[in-house]
Structure formats: C-alpha cells, structure tokens
Write a protein that holds these residues in place. Structure first.
Motif, PDB file in Angstrom:
ATOM      1  N   ASP A  49       3.067  -3.922  11.556  1.00 55.48           N
ATOM      2  CA  ASP A  49       1.560  -3.878  11.242  1.00 55.48           C
ATOM      3  C   ASP A  49       1.480  -2.757  10.009  1.00 55.48           C
ATOM      4  OD1 ASP A  49       1.215  -6.016  12.572  1.00 55.48           O
ATOM      5  OD2 ASP A  49      -0.552  -5.096  13.449  1.00 55.48           O
ATOM      6  N   ASP A  50       0.450  -2.904   9.015  1.00 54.55           N
ATOM      7  CA  ASP A  50       0.086  -1.986   8.193  1.00 54.55           C
ATOM      8  C   ASP A  50       0.758  -1.772   6.994  1.00 54.55           C
ATOM      9  OD1 ASP A  50      -2.046  -1.903  10.147  1.00 54.55           O
ATOM     10  OD2 ASP A  50      -1.287  -0.052  11.036  1.00 54.55           O
ATOM     11  N   THR A  72       8.462  -9.782  10.258  1.00 53.58           N
ATOM     12  CA  THR A  72       6.993 -10.507   9.186  1.00 53.58           C
ATOM     13  C   THR A  72       6.369  -9.079   9.283  1.00 53.58           C
ATOM     14  OG1 THR A  72       7.337 -12.642  10.395  1.00 53.58           O
ATOM     15  CG2 THR A  72       5.054 -11.746   9.517  1.00 53.58           C
ATOM     16  N   PHE A  73       6.024  -9.036   7.959  1.00 55.68           N
ATOM     17  CA  PHE A  73       5.199  -7.597   7.706  1.00 55.68           C
ATOM     18  C   PHE A  73       3.722  -8.296   7.717  1.00 55.68           C
ATOM     19  CE2 PHE A  73       8.278  -4.292   6.803  1.00 55.68           C
ATOM     20  CZ  PHE A  73       9.664  -5.087   6.759  1.00 55.68           C
ATOM     21  N   PHE A  74       2.622  -7.785   8.568  1.00 51.90           N
ATOM     22  CA  PHE A  74       1.501  -7.897   8.114  1.00 51.90           C
ATOM     23  C   PHE A  74       0.856  -6.663   7.453  1.00 51.90           C
ATOM     24  CE2 PHE A  74       2.329 -10.504  11.930  1.00 51.90           C
ATOM     25  CZ  PHE A  74       1.584 -11.769  11.391  1.00 51.90           C
ATOM     26  N   LEU A  75       0.497  -7.157   6.104  1.00 47.93           N
ATOM     27  CA  LEU A  75       0.029  -5.924   5.327  1.00 47.93           C
ATOM     28  C   LEU A  75      -1.453  -5.861   4.978  1.00 47.93           C
ATOM     29  CD1 LEU A  75       2.943  -6.478   2.593  1.00 47.93           C
ATOM     30  CD2 LEU A  75       2.778  -4.820   4.463  1.00 47.93           C
ATOM     31  N   VAL A  76      -1.801  -4.569   4.666  1.00 47.43           N
ATOM     32  CA  VAL A  76      -3.371  -4.397   4.329  1.00 47.43           C
ATOM     33  C   VAL A  76      -3.511  -4.607   2.649  1.00 47.43           C
ATOM     34  CG1 VAL A  76      -5.139  -2.811   4.368  1.00 47.43           C
ATOM     35  CG2 VAL A  76      -3.326  -2.906   6.097  1.00 47.43           C
ATOM     36  N   GLU A  96       9.024 -12.449   5.983  1.00 47.12           N
ATOM     37  CA  GLU A  96       7.619 -12.873   5.539  1.00 47.12           C
ATOM     38  C   GLU A  96       6.674 -11.946   5.666  1.00 47.12           C
ATOM     39  OE1 GLU A  96       6.345 -17.000   7.459  1.00 47.12           O
ATOM     40  OE2 GLU A  96       5.932 -15.600   8.978  1.00 47.12           O
ATOM     41  N   LEU A  97       5.730 -12.378   4.639  1.00 45.14           N
ATOM     42  CA  LEU A  97       4.551 -11.461   4.648  1.00 45.14           C
ATOM     43  C   LEU A  97       3.335 -11.782   5.122  1.00 45.14           C
ATOM     44  CD1 LEU A  97       5.033  -9.877   1.017  1.00 45.14           C
ATOM     45  CD2 LEU A  97       5.888  -9.198   3.120  1.00 45.14           C
ATOM     46  N   GLY A  98       2.466 -11.144   5.966  1.00 48.02           N
ATOM     47  CA  GLY A  98       1.354 -11.679   6.554  1.00 48.02           C
ATOM     48  C   GLY A  98       0.065 -10.691   5.988  1.00 48.02           C
ATOM     49  N   LEU A 194       5.284  -6.513  18.299  1.00 50.92           N
ATOM     50  CA  LEU A 194       4.624  -5.656  17.562  1.00 50.92           C
ATOM     51  C   LEU A 194       4.957  -3.936  17.491  1.00 50.92           C
ATOM     52  CD1 LEU A 194       1.823  -4.811  15.985  1.00 50.92           C
ATOM     53  CD2 LEU A 194       0.859  -4.534  17.937  1.00 50.92           C
ATOM     54  N   LEU A 195       5.349  -3.525  16.392  1.00 51.42           N
ATOM     55  CA  LEU A 195       5.459  -2.105  15.985  1.00 51.42           C
ATOM     56  C   LEU A 195       4.618  -1.760  14.703  1.00 51.42           C
ATOM     57  CD1 LEU A 195       9.400  -2.438  16.558  1.00 51.42           C
ATOM     58  CD2 LEU A 195       7.757  -1.753  18.182  1.00 51.42           C
ATOM     59  N   HIS A 196       4.748  -0.461  14.593  1.00 49.19           N
ATOM     60  CA  HIS A 196       4.143   0.378  13.516  1.00 49.19           C
ATOM     61  C   HIS A 196       4.825   1.159  12.882  1.00 49.19           C
ATOM     62  CE1 HIS A 196       0.567  -1.209  15.826  1.00 49.19           C
ATOM     63  NE2 HIS A 196      -0.332  -1.262  14.517  1.00 49.19           N
ATOM     64  N   PRO A 197       5.838   0.733  12.283  1.00 49.94           N
ATOM     65  CA  PRO A 197       6.893   1.887  11.704  1.00 49.94           C
ATOM     66  C   PRO A 197       6.571   2.552  10.290  1.00 49.94           C
ATOM     67  CG  PRO A 197       7.527  -0.311  11.061  1.00 49.94           C
ATOM     68  CD  PRO A 197       6.252  -0.450  11.579  1.00 49.94           C
ATOM     69  N   MET A 198       5.233   2.248   9.785  1.00 47.88           N
ATOM     70  CA  MET A 198       4.936   2.307   8.258  1.00 47.88           C
ATOM     71  C   MET A 198       4.716   4.072   7.915  1.00 47.88           C
ATOM     72  SD  MET A 198       5.977   0.359   5.907  1.00 47.88           S
ATOM     73  CE  MET A 198       5.947  -1.410   6.170  1.00 47.88           C
ATOM     74  N   TYR A 199       4.077   4.619   8.786  1.00 48.44           N
ATOM     75  CA  TYR A 199       3.531   5.927   8.721  1.00 48.44           C
ATOM     76  C   TYR A 199       4.331   6.908   9.547  1.00 48.44           C
ATOM     77  CZ  TYR A 199       0.173   3.095   6.057  1.00 48.44           C
ATOM     78  OH  TYR A 199      -0.295   2.352   5.270  1.00 48.44           O
ATOM     79  N   ASP A 200       3.826   8.241   9.164  1.00 36.84           N
ATOM     80  CA  ASP A 200       4.359   9.403  10.078  1.00 36.84           C
ATOM     81  C   ASP A 200       4.489   9.307  11.599  1.00 36.84           C
ATOM     82  OD1 ASP A 200       5.115  10.957   7.723  1.00 36.84           O
ATOM     83  OD2 ASP A 200       3.012  11.656   7.697  1.00 36.84           O
ATOM     84  N   SER A 201       3.436   8.637  11.947  1.00 33.75           N
ATOM     85  CA  SER A 201       3.211   8.298  13.343  1.00 33.75           C
ATOM     86  C   SER A 201       4.323   7.422  14.087  1.00 33.75           C
ATOM     87  CB  SER A 201       1.921   8.061  13.677  1.00 33.75           C
ATOM     88  OG  SER A 201       1.554   6.921  12.984  1.00 33.75           O
ATOM     89  N   GLY A 202       5.127   6.863  13.011  1.00 34.74           N
ATOM     90  CA  GLY A 202       5.840   6.015  13.663  1.00 34.74           C
ATOM     91  C   GLY A 202       7.231   6.298  13.829  1.00 34.74           C
ATOM     92  N   ALA A 203       7.375   7.666  13.800  1.00 36.90           N
ATOM     93  CA  ALA A 203       8.778   8.182  13.720  1.00 36.90           C
ATOM     94  C   ALA A 203       9.760   7.617  14.961  1.00 36.90           C
ATOM     95  CB  ALA A 203       8.900   9.726  13.932  1.00 36.90           C
ATOM     96  N   ALA A 204       8.950   7.645  15.968  1.00 34.51           N
ATOM     97  CA  ALA A 204       9.878   7.213  17.341  1.00 34.51           C
ATOM     98  C   ALA A 204      10.263   5.744  16.973  1.00 34.51           C
ATOM     99  CB  ALA A 204       9.109   7.523  18.731  1.00 34.51           C
ATOM    100  N   THR A 205       9.262   5.085  16.533  1.00 34.20           N
ATOM    101  CA  THR A 205       9.653   3.501  16.670  1.00 34.20           C
ATOM    102  C   THR A 205      10.727   3.235  15.505  1.00 34.20           C
ATOM    103  OG1 THR A 205       7.275   2.974  17.140  1.00 34.20           O
ATOM    104  CG2 THR A 205       8.385   1.355  15.660  1.00 34.20           C
TER     105      THR A 205
END
Ligand SMILES: [Zn+2]
Length: 235
Positions: A49-50, A72-76, A96-98, A194-205
């Motif tokens: 996501d994001d 699948t990437f759910f994009l903003v 896939e893009l969502g 569901l995972l959020h790997p896209m930002y700084d906060s996603g380092a562990a992911t």
C-alpha cells in the motif's frame, strides 16, 4: 434523566459499532469486501500500500524480481501524478497496480461526489501514466461505511482488504524476523498479505521481504496478483 442516559448510551454504542464496522475487513453494508478468497490452489496475493515513492521502490522491485514474484501495488493517485515513471517501472515488472484513492483520506464522512472523484481521478491517473491492466480498489485505512460501499456496489467493484497484516501489531512492526514469522504462520491458500514497504517506516518490512518470499515459496505457495486471485476463487 434516566431516559437521557439511555439515549446517550445508545448513541455511544451506535457510534462505536459504526466505527468497528467501518474497520471490518470482511463486512460491508453494500457490495463486497474481500479479505481472502476460498480456493483450492496454493496461491497468495502479496499487496503493497501507498506511494509510489522513488526512494525505496527500486529495492522492493529488485527483491520481487530476484524471487520471480508478482505483487499488487495499491497506489495513491496524487503520488502517481507526481511520479508517473514509477508506474511504468512497476508495470514493466509484471505487477498489478491498484487504486488506493487520490489523496488517501478516510472515505467515511464524505459526500458521494467526493468519494467518486477520489476513486475515478486515481483510475485516470494510472491510465494517463500508461497502465492498461485491471485496477483493483482498496480503501485508505481499510475504512468504508456507507457512501463508499454503495459507490463500489454500483460500480461492481469489490473492496480489496487483507487477512494477513503483520504491521498492524505494534509488537511486530519494527522487527523483520517477527514480521516474517507472523506471515509464514498466518498465510494460507487464498490469503491477501498487506505490507507497507514504501517509506522510511517500512525498513523492517523491506528487510523481511526476501525471507517472506523464500519461506512461502518453500511451503509450496505461488504468488499471484489480486485479479488473478479473484479469478481462482473456488466456484
Ligand atoms: Zn494506505
């Protein structure tokens, strides 16, 4: 006085109930919320996501590519407009893009026309960026109450939710090994992770991703896109 207390209690309980319903991954007042599909095939959909954000997308795509995995990437929408080249990069990897709305608001206390605009502008931004595939939809924060479900039902579009979300648990969120263990334990045929790997906060992911992909592959699972997963639903 006692009557007032009863009314206030009922109102509080109704508001609490509405909040719980808006968060439910499986219930929607109209249309369909899909947290997982029933299937006999050993398939799992990995969803992110994001974003897209240029900072970490390359790492994520490289990891997926190394494992021969699709996601699948759910994009903003507003981030798609800011980085249309990233859309091409993701789609070129076979992913896939969502649609994850245009500005990532809670689509709950919002007029029908604004809900429609949040979704339709995002579809359009993906098309403008050159993406031609199917576009599943996931509500921001997984939230949906009344307006959004009726919009989705009218447009015959399910809300794609999830059944495996390790980052929801604060005890796991910062720990790559804990995230991996949780996913390997919880994921089963038909799961949507569901995972959020896209930002700084996603380092562990991001650190957990290679072990998640190898671990699930070793258990015999194959990764498919959300649309492929829906097609594999048992009749
Ligand atoms: Zn989101």
């Amino acid at each position: 006085m006692r009557r007032l207390a009863v009314i206030i209690t009922v109102l509080i309980l109704s508001a609490w109930g509405a909040l719980q319903l808006s968060r439910s991954t499986t219930f929607m007042i109209a249309g369909e919320a899909i947290a997982r599909v029933e299937t006999n095939a050993p398939v799992i959909a990995l969803t992110f996501d994001d974003g897209p954000s240029p900072r970490f997308l390359g790492d994520v795509l490289t990891t997926l590519n190394e494992h021969g995995t699709v996601a699948t990437f759910f994009l903003v929408g507003q981030d798609v407009v800011a980085h249309p080249e990233l859309v091409t990069q993701i789609a070129d990897g076979g992913h896939e893009l969502g649609n994850h709305s245009y500005s990532h608001p809670r689509l709950v206390l919002m007029s029908p026309s604004r809900v429609a605009a949040e979704i339709e502008t995002t579809d359009q931004s993906l098309r403008n960026a050159g993406y031609t595939g199917a576009i599943p939809f996931r509500p921001p924060y997984g939230k949906k109450l009344v307006i959004l479900p009726f919009y989705l039902a009218r447009n015959e579009r399910p809300a794609i939710m999830w059944d495996v979300a390790p980052e929801d648990d604060p005890a796991l969120a910062g720990d790559a090994d804990a995230i991996t263990d949780f996913v390997l334990k919880e994921a089963r045929s038909g799961s949507i992770i569901l995972l959020h790997p896209m930002y700084d906060s996603g380092a562990a992911t991001r650190a957990a991703l290679p072990a998640i992909l190898s671990g699930l592959t070793a258990r015999g699972f194959e990764f498919v896109t959300v649309s492929e997963l829906l097609d594999l639903r048992a009749p």
